[in-house]
Design a protein around this motif. Structure first.
Motif, mmCIF file in Angstrom:
data_model
loop_
_atom_site.group_PDB
_atom_site.id
_atom_site.type_symbol
_atom_site.label_atom_id
_atom_site.label_comp_id
_atom_site.label_asym_id
_atom_site.label_seq_id
_atom_site.Cartn_x
_atom_site.Cartn_y
_atom_site.Cartn_z
ATOM 1 N N UNK A 1 -50.456 104.189 115.622
ATOM 2 C CA UNK A 1 -50.341 104.509 114.196
ATOM 3 C C UNK A 1 -51.538 104.019 113.388
ATOM 4 N N UNK A 2 -52.177 102.932 113.823
ATOM 5 C CA UNK A 2 -53.270 102.359 113.038
ATOM 6 C C UNK A 2 -54.660 102.774 113.501
ATOM 7 N N UNK A 3 -54.806 103.121 114.786
ATOM 8 C CA UNK A 3 -56.152 103.425 115.275
ATOM 9 C C UNK A 3 -56.270 104.748 116.021
ATOM 10 N N UNK B 1 -46.046 107.155 121.875
ATOM 11 C CA UNK B 1 -46.411 106.055 120.993
ATOM 12 C C UNK B 1 -46.474 104.785 121.852
ATOM 13 N N UNK B 2 -47.358 103.895 121.550
ATOM 14 C CA UNK B 2 -47.522 102.689 122.355
ATOM 15 C C UNK B 2 -46.635 101.523 121.978
ATOM 16 N N UNK B 3 -45.606 101.734 121.190
ATOM 17 C CA UNK B 3 -44.784 100.630 120.686
ATOM 18 C C UNK B 3 -44.043 99.866 121.778
ATOM 19 N N UNK B 4 -43.739 100.525 122.905
ATOM 20 C CA UNK B 4 -43.036 99.816 123.981
ATOM 21 C C UNK B 4 -44.004 99.250 125.021
#
Length: 143
Positions: free
Chosen positions: A37-39, A126-129
């Motif tokens: 989300x940020x990069x 998404x890389x959240x996990x």
């Protein structure tokens, strides 16, 4: 040397270093791109054993022939920074989702011995996990 522990509803809880993960189980590769989300998009090549194989070695506390019993188990994975995520056993079980979730021992060709293993969920966009520096994997049952 960073270690993680496998605990909870297992017959044989144990600690593991990144070197242990590399020695005890066959390595799989995951070439992934996830959207941060940020990069923006991030592309990495990971290598390490399947999370499923490591938990099976610990003797999970479910009846292996009973699908409904297996499907109620959850994995809580925690990193050294306190970041925690949850996976269902069904996501990684060969009879259900069969997701190739890794406990990475290498990231882009660099060994992770000093940083600790990383959880890699290649099916996530998404890389959240993606948990870095894993310290604990807890297997538990819902309900």
């Amino acid at each position: 040397m960073n270690e993680l522990v496998v605990v909870g509803a297992v017959a044989r809880p144990f600690p593991l270093s990144v070197a242990d993960l590399r020695k005890r189980w066959p390595a799989r590769r995951a070439d992934v791109t996830f959207h941060c989300a940020t990069s923006g998009p991030r592309h990495h090549l990971f290598q390490g054993p399947l999370l499923r194989d490591v938990i099976l070695a610990a003797g999970p506390g479910f009846h292996p022939a009973r699908r409904k019993d297996r499907s109620r188990f959850l994995l809580e994975i925690t990193g050294e920074d306190g970041h925690t995520t949850v996976l269902s056993w069904a996501e990684i079980d060969e009879d259900f989702g069969n997701a190739p979730v890794l406990l990475a021992t290498e990231l882009d060709g660099a060994e992770l011995d000093d940083l600790g293993s990383q959880l890699v969920v290649p099916t996530d966009h998404c890389g959240a996990r993606y948990i870095s520096g894993i310290t604990r994997i807890h297997l538990g049952a819902a309900g």
